[in-house]
Structures are given as structure tokens and as C-alpha cells.
Design an enzyme around this catalytic site. Structure first.
Site, mmCIF file in Angstrom:
data_model
loop_
_atom_site.group_PDB
_atom_site.id
_atom_site.type_symbol
_atom_site.label_atom_id
_atom_site.label_comp_id
_atom_site.label_asym_id
_atom_site.label_seq_id
_atom_site.Cartn_x
_atom_site.Cartn_y
_atom_site.Cartn_z
ATOM 1 N N HIS A 156 0.827 -1.218 0.000
ATOM 2 C CA HIS A 156 0.000 0.000 0.000
ATOM 3 C C HIS A 156 0.857 1.262 0.000
ATOM 4 O O HIS A 156 0.393 2.340 0.356
ATOM 5 C CB HIS A 156 -0.956 0.005 1.201
ATOM 6 C CG HIS A 156 -1.668 -1.295 1.395
ATOM 7 N ND1 HIS A 156 -1.270 -2.252 2.304
ATOM 8 C CD2 HIS A 156 -2.738 -1.814 0.739
ATOM 9 C CE1 HIS A 156 -2.064 -3.306 2.221
ATOM 10 N NE2 HIS A 156 -2.957 -3.068 1.285
HETATM 11 S S1 FES Z 1 1.676 -0.428 3.367
HETATM 12 FE FE1 FES Z 1 0.149 -1.888 3.782
HETATM 13 S S2 FES Z 1 1.285 -3.642 4.340
HETATM 14 FE FE2 FES Z 1 2.776 -2.127 3.977
#
Ligand code: FES
Length: 198
Positions: A156
Site C-alpha cells: 500500500h
Molecule cells: S503499506 Fe500496507 S502492508 Fe505495507
């Protein structure tokens, strides 16, 4: 052989098994060792400290060892990499690591015992993906023209600097965890145990 030496031999055997995981030979050698243990011994070995020798790690390089099923990174930071931490201070959400994501003896500017050597758990504090190394700086990094080097979580997009501190505005809530560890020699550490009771 003294008792201490026996303990060390055990640690070395565990490290050898974990270092070769992923290869067919690694699986073949690791299985008989684990299978021969009683359940309580197995549980103990799974949480046992792991020795890591980083004498061949050149400045600017990193390696990973497995401890308690997690990747633990050892990064040999160059003077330039260390200097970058001053630049990222204002961009990370918890610059002084007040949330205690490290033992007391790593509560300093570099989040480490020896300034150049960072030891960190390579698991994103958002949902547990493993960030990837992004040591190239600037536009060459493909992240940001001002990128000072660090890590990018592919899941993410959380980014971490070269002390494992998470950048502001990212999904990961905390800096990367620094595990308890201690030095057994100039280039040898024990991960998972320390003498300071962290
Ligand atoms: S940013 Fe979501 S698991 Fe690393």
C-alpha cells in the site's frame, strides 16, 4: 567442549538451517533436525536467538536472517546514508521513535547500537508485507526526486527511511521494529537476546 560452546553450536545449526531455507538442499537438511525434536523443544527453537555474522557485508549492502519466522535485516549504512537521516527527520511521522519500536539501547538518532549497522524487522507495520530496499536516491529511485534512500512497501505504498522510520501520511502507523539484539564480536550479533533485558 564447555556448556557455552554447546549453546553456540546449537545457534549456529539453527542459523545454517534458516540461511538455506528456500533451496531444496535447505529443506532436506532442516527437516530431520526439526522432526527429531519434541514439541516443547521445537517451540523453544522457533523462538531461540539467532546468530548472524555480517563480516562480509560491505557498506551500502544489506542481508536478511530469519528469527521467529520473521525476516530481520542487517544494513551496513555508509556515511552518506547516515547523513540522510538528518534530512528525513522532518518527513517521518515519529522521528524520535517515541512509540518505543526499539529497545532502550537503540533509542538514539540512528536507532542502532553501532551507528552504521541497522538491525530491523523487515515487516511493514501496516498489514505485514515485506518492504523492498530502495537505496538509490533522487529521481533514479523512481519514488521521488527528493528520495533519500530507504524502503518501499509494495502493498500500500508505505515508505521508510534508512533508520526504518515511516514517512508521514502513509498507511503504516509505526516505524519498523528493532528487535532485541547484542554484539558477540565486531561483526557478529545475536538476534532475540540481549544483556540489557529489552
Ligand atoms: S503499506 Fe500496507 S502492508 Fe505495507
Amino acid at each position: 567442549m564447555s556448556c557455552d560452546e554447546k549453546v553456540d553450536c546449537g545457534r549456529r545449526r539453527l542459523l545454517l538451517a534458516t540461511a538455506t531455507l528456500g533451496g531444496v538442499a535447505g529443506v532436506a537438511t532442516a527437516v530431520p533436525f526439526v522432526a527429531s525434536m519434541l514439541p516443547s523443544e521445537r517451540a523453544k527453537a522457533a523462538g531461540a536467538p539467532v546468530e548472524a555474522d555480517f563480516s562480509k557485508l560491505l557498506p551500502g549492502q544489506m542481508m536478511a536472517v530469519e528469527w521467529r519466522g520473521k525476516p530481520v535485516w542487517i544494513i551496513n549504512r555508509t556515511p552518506e546514508m547516515l547523513a540522510s537521516l538528518k534530512k528525513t527527520d522532518a518527513k517521518v511521522s515519529d522521528p524520535d521513535s517515541l512509540k518505543l519500536m526499539q529497545p532502550e539501547y537503540c533509542r538514539n538518532e540512528t536507532r542502532s547500537i553501532k551507528p552504521e549497522i541497522l538491525v530491523a524487522v523487515g515487516i511493514c507495520t501496516h498489514l505485514g508485507c515485506s518492504p523492498t530496499e530502495k537505496f538509490k536516491t533522487g529521481a533514479e529511485s523512481g519514488i521521488d526526486p527528493d528520495w533519500a534512500g530507504g524502503f518501499l512497501c509494495p502493498c500500500h505504498g508505505s515508505t521508510f527511511d534508512l533508520a526504518g522510520r515511516v514517512y508521514k501520511g502513509k498507511p503504516a502507523p509505526d516505524n519498523l521494529e528493532i528487535p532485541p539484539h547484542m554484539y558477540l564480536g565486531d561483526a557478529k550479533i545475536l538476534i532475540g537476546e540481549d544483556k540489557k533485558g529489552a
